[in-house]
Design an enzyme around this catalytic site. Sequence first.
Site, mmCIF file in Angstrom:
data_model
loop_
_atom_site.group_PDB
_atom_site.id
_atom_site.type_symbol
_atom_site.label_atom_id
_atom_site.label_comp_id
_atom_site.label_asym_id
_atom_site.label_seq_id
_atom_site.Cartn_x
_atom_site.Cartn_y
_atom_site.Cartn_z
ATOM 1 N N ASP A 92 0.864 -1.178 0.000
ATOM 2 C CA ASP A 92 0.000 0.000 0.000
ATOM 3 C C ASP A 92 0.901 1.229 0.000
ATOM 4 O O ASP A 92 1.960 1.228 0.618
ATOM 5 C CB ASP A 92 -0.884 -0.042 1.256
ATOM 6 C CG ASP A 92 -1.936 1.045 1.264
ATOM 7 O OD1 ASP A 92 -1.944 1.877 0.335
ATOM 8 O OD2 ASP A 92 -2.738 1.076 2.203
ATOM 9 N N SER A 93 0.486 2.287 -0.679
ATOM 10 C CA SER A 93 1.357 3.446 -0.854
ATOM 11 C C SER A 93 1.507 4.297 0.395
ATOM 12 O O SER A 93 2.392 5.134 0.470
ATOM 13 C CB SER A 93 0.820 4.330 -1.982
ATOM 14 O OG SER A 93 -0.416 4.897 -1.592
ATOM 15 N N GLY A 94 0.629 4.133 1.384
ATOM 16 C CA GLY A 94 0.704 4.932 2.595
ATOM 17 C C GLY A 94 -0.325 6.040 2.685
ATOM 18 O O GLY A 94 -0.408 6.728 3.704
ATOM 19 N N GLY A 95 -1.146 6.215 1.640
ATOM 20 C CA GLY A 95 -2.145 7.289 1.658
ATOM 21 C C GLY A 95 -3.125 7.170 2.807
ATOM 22 O O GLY A 95 -3.483 8.174 3.442
ATOM 23 N N PHE A 96 -3.553 5.950 3.109
ATOM 24 C CA PHE A 96 -4.513 5.754 4.194
ATOM 25 C C PHE A 96 -3.894 6.120 5.539
ATOM 26 O O PHE A 96 -4.529 6.752 6.386
ATOM 27 C CB PHE A 96 -4.987 4.302 4.218
ATOM 28 C CG PHE A 96 -5.975 3.999 5.307
ATOM 29 C CD1 PHE A 96 -7.320 4.269 5.143
ATOM 30 C CD2 PHE A 96 -5.554 3.445 6.513
ATOM 31 C CE1 PHE A 96 -8.237 4.006 6.157
ATOM 32 C CE2 PHE A 96 -6.462 3.175 7.523
ATOM 33 C CZ PHE A 96 -7.804 3.460 7.347
ATOM 34 N N ASP A 146 -2.328 8.237 -3.137
ATOM 35 C CA ASP A 146 -3.610 8.918 -3.275
ATOM 36 C C ASP A 146 -3.919 9.672 -2.001
ATOM 37 O O ASP A 146 -3.246 9.510 -0.987
ATOM 38 C CB ASP A 146 -4.734 7.920 -3.585
ATOM 39 C CG ASP A 146 -4.906 6.884 -2.473
ATOM 40 O OD1 ASP A 146 -3.922 6.617 -1.743
ATOM 41 O OD2 ASP A 146 -5.999 6.333 -2.337
ATOM 42 N N GLN A 189 -11.049 6.893 -6.373
ATOM 43 C CA GLN A 189 -11.523 7.677 -5.234
ATOM 44 C C GLN A 189 -12.853 8.343 -5.613
ATOM 45 O O GLN A 189 -13.387 8.129 -6.687
ATOM 46 C CB GLN A 189 -10.470 8.697 -4.811
ATOM 47 C CG GLN A 189 -9.248 8.087 -4.135
ATOM 48 C CD GLN A 189 -9.551 7.516 -2.757
ATOM 49 O OE1 GLN A 189 -10.632 7.690 -2.206
ATOM 50 N NE2 GLN A 189 -8.585 6.801 -2.177
ATOM 51 N N ASP A 266 -7.977 -6.887 1.528
ATOM 52 C CA ASP A 266 -7.083 -6.937 2.684
ATOM 53 C C ASP A 266 -7.810 -6.348 3.875
ATOM 54 O O ASP A 266 -8.694 -5.503 3.715
ATOM 55 C CB ASP A 266 -5.796 -6.130 2.438
ATOM 56 C CG ASP A 266 -6.029 -4.625 2.623
ATOM 57 O OD1 ASP A 266 -5.714 -4.110 3.724
ATOM 58 O OD2 ASP A 266 -6.562 -3.974 1.698
#
Length: 375
Positions: A92-96, A146, A189, A266
Amino acid sequence: MSSFAFRLIATDGAARCGEIATAHGAVATPAFMPVGTQATVKGLAPETVRAAGADIVLANTYHLMLRPGAERIAALGGLHAFMNWPRAILTDSGGFQVMSLSELRQIDERQVTFRSHLDGAMVELSPERAVEIQALLGSDIAMQLDECVKLPAARTDIERAMRLSLRWAERCKRAFGDGGSRALFGIVQGGDDAGLRRESARALVDIGFHGYAIGGLAVGETPEVTLRVVDEVAPALPPERPRYLMGVGTPENLLDAVARGIDMFDCVLPTRNGRHGVAFTRRGPVSLKNARHAADPRPLDEASACPAARSYSRAYLHHLVKAGEMLGAMLLSEINVAYYQELMAGMRGAITGGRFADFAAQAKRNWEQGDVPPR
């Protein structure tokens, strides 16, 4: 030339059974990815995760860039070697995670700047750096950076974040290049706004990604809203690409989303609930904290494919949970990860056999019946 590929094996209504090819092995879909945020599925050795049936795990860019650092992991041979997991990895890119630190971050066109929750240092994360970190980690599937907005939110905020995420998607795609054997997914999104969701999906398909995720959910909305968004977005995504619903969810959530054409999931629930004394079973969730298990010699589920669910008595699991013993959390996490994998395998078999609706109805009847106490 990328070794990543996706093929559909069977469909039953909107439900799909397929296979993702990666440089680290095949992933049967629908697939549930145990969450190994910090290069570990909490409480479980990699061989236990694999024995439970997982083909792929998730790790997180945000946490690993802060500790131990992407460059260090790359120097140690990449994430697969670092965590001793030879199968596929999605990062995961880390946006969350950045969203969850909203009071500590600033977002502009170039990047997100945030204060590390570890030492207070200011950290910059741009779309290009997010792609670079995931390349250093060596994940098989990377995600675009994102902006994720917590729901409910004003439409103006949702639209601004969606459009910024699209511009960042283009930058991620340029930075990714051909990616070698790796894949890059775009993230749809648009919050709970159907029009914005459709616009985001169309724009991402025009940019072109190896797969498409539905993001910005499991952030405070109801399950009904989640499914409504999936109903809007899934038909807008190309059928020849895998579809990933991020951060979802309960066994019933998975069943309902697979029925709508989702391929990948996930969620932290299997291990988080395991650490809190709750097991997922064919008869629904079972709290081992409950005193009714204290003298119960029965296994948790004698029909489970998981040895831990068959081999340990409820009385013993209850004792471990009440005593706060580490083994209790480990065993329940193993049982839960195995149950999720067993559920996904059951769905794949049902789709291939053209009986998904019957399988789903029976699973829900079993959950509604609940865990029956001994007489």
